[in-house]
Every structure is written in structure tokens, then in C-alpha cells.
Design an enzyme around this catalytic site. Sequence first.
Site, short mmCIF file in Angstrom:
data_model
loop_
_atom_site.label_atom_id
_atom_site.label_comp_id
_atom_site.label_asym_id
_atom_site.label_seq_id
_atom_site.Cartn_x
_atom_site.Cartn_y
_atom_site.Cartn_z
N ASN A 290 89.81 39.81 -14.44
CA ASN A 290 88.44 39.56 -14.92
C ASN A 290 88.15 40.23 -16.26
OD1 ASN A 290 86.91 39.58 -11.59
ND2 ASN A 290 87.71 37.88 -12.80
N SER B 217 88.30 41.83 -10.53
CA SER B 217 89.75 41.88 -10.54
C SER B 217 90.26 42.37 -11.90
CB SER B 217 90.35 40.50 -10.26
OG SER B 217 90.17 39.64 -11.37
N ASP C 142 83.51 34.23 -4.45
CA ASP C 142 83.77 33.28 -5.54
C ASP C 142 82.66 32.25 -5.65
OD1 ASP C 142 85.21 32.26 -7.64
OD2 ASP C 142 86.55 31.05 -6.40
N GLY C 143 82.41 31.82 -6.87
CA GLY C 143 81.48 30.72 -7.10
C GLY C 143 80.18 31.09 -7.78
#
EC number: 2.5.1.-
Length: 247
Positions: free
Chosen positions: A69, A66, A21-22
Site C-alpha cells: 500500500n 499492507s 477490501d473495497g
Amino acid sequence: MNFREQVDLDNLPRHIAVIMDGNGRWAKKRGGLRIFGHQSAITAVRETVEAAAEMGVEYLTLYAFSTENWSRPATEVSALMQLLVSTIRKETATLNKNNIRLQTIGNTESLPKACQKELFEAIEITKGNTRMTLVLALSYSGRWDIAQAMQRIAVEVGHGTIAPADISEATIAQHLSTAGMPDPELLIRTSGEQRISNFLLWQLAYTELYITELLWPDFRKEHLYEAICAFQRRERRFGKTSEQLTK
């Protein structure tokens, strides 16, 4: 501090899962588009895979895309799919050279045909490798995984091969997309977010969570070593008391 030297190689988690993440925030801080963050994250993936394999981790599962997403802007999704195709194409030879097997979990039928082609070719090329299994979670969600397992079990019940009374936790585990893999013992999530985001919901029942404020494109080998050291300092009780574990 050299965390690599502190890692107990005799007490490694067999299976590490990572929520990467990020990327978008990393790119935004640098004045770039979100896809710039995704492109820059490839180095983090490469270093994490290399470090895990070098230490002797058996399974490494990366939450790459995901189910949720798909609701992102179409331009970002398209760029991500193109990046996925090119990255798999470039990295397959390296995976094979390093004796790493590639597998995938998720609703891969929803991926573009070009992605499916590159993915399944890489899986076929690396299927005989034994050093480590790298699992890409693509178009994956934990709820989807449980739902598809229930559907498969229902079919078997309908055929009379399974009696409803005989459905157990083991039965469900055998019908999940991770069948045959040990449950993750360590989950790493970057960017400081403290949630599991519909990832491996069944499999994470007793997984140790490690949250780091680091954004994924900045993640390197030493950060994996640090996460494993933190894991090895924890007492895993599985519902028991500390006193029971010492008996």
C-alpha cells in the site's frame, strides 16, 4: 435470516482474520474520493470488533495497511496515516472499556512517528485487557514476516543457540510476528476478490476462506455472524479423509 441465533458459541474460531477490501470502490460508487471510503469503513471495523468480542472470539486480526500500500498515491497514503492516528486516539478508550487488548504486526518502524506514538500508547494502555486481542496488521506482508523470521533464526544459528538441523515448523512459527497466537481458522475477505494478497502466508495454511461480494464499508455484525455460520458448516479435514474424522 437471523444468523446470530444460528452461531454455535461452543464452536467459534479462536482467531478470525479479515482482509478489509473495497473502500475505494465503495467511495467511487458514491462519487467520492477514496479517503471517503476509508473514513466510512470505521463503522465496519467498530461493528466487527464489537461482534467478535461479544461472541467470545479470542483474536481478531485486521489487514489495515499492507507493505504494498505504500506504493499508492502519496496523498492517499498521507490521508490514511492521518486517519489511522485519529482513529486510534478516539477508539483507545472504548477498547479499554470493553476489555480488549490492542496489538500490531508488521514493519511498524516504517510508519510515521505520529502513528507509532499513538499505536504504542494504545498498546500500552490496553495491555492488561483479557476479553479479546485486536491485532492491526500495519505495513505488513506475509513475505516480509517470513523473511524477518528467517533473519532472526539466522542470527541465532550464528550465535550457536539453534542448530540448522533443529529448525522446524514450530521454530519458524515462534519467530513470526504472530508468535504466541493461534493461526487463523477463518479468513474473511470482502469485495469479492479471491486472493490472499500477501497476508499471513505461513499462518493461513489450513484456514477456511470466506469471500463476500460486500464492500468493506457495508460490513456489519450480521455479516460476521453469517461468515461464522458458513465456517461452522464446513468439514475441516487437515489432509485426512472424512471417514478418518468420524472414527
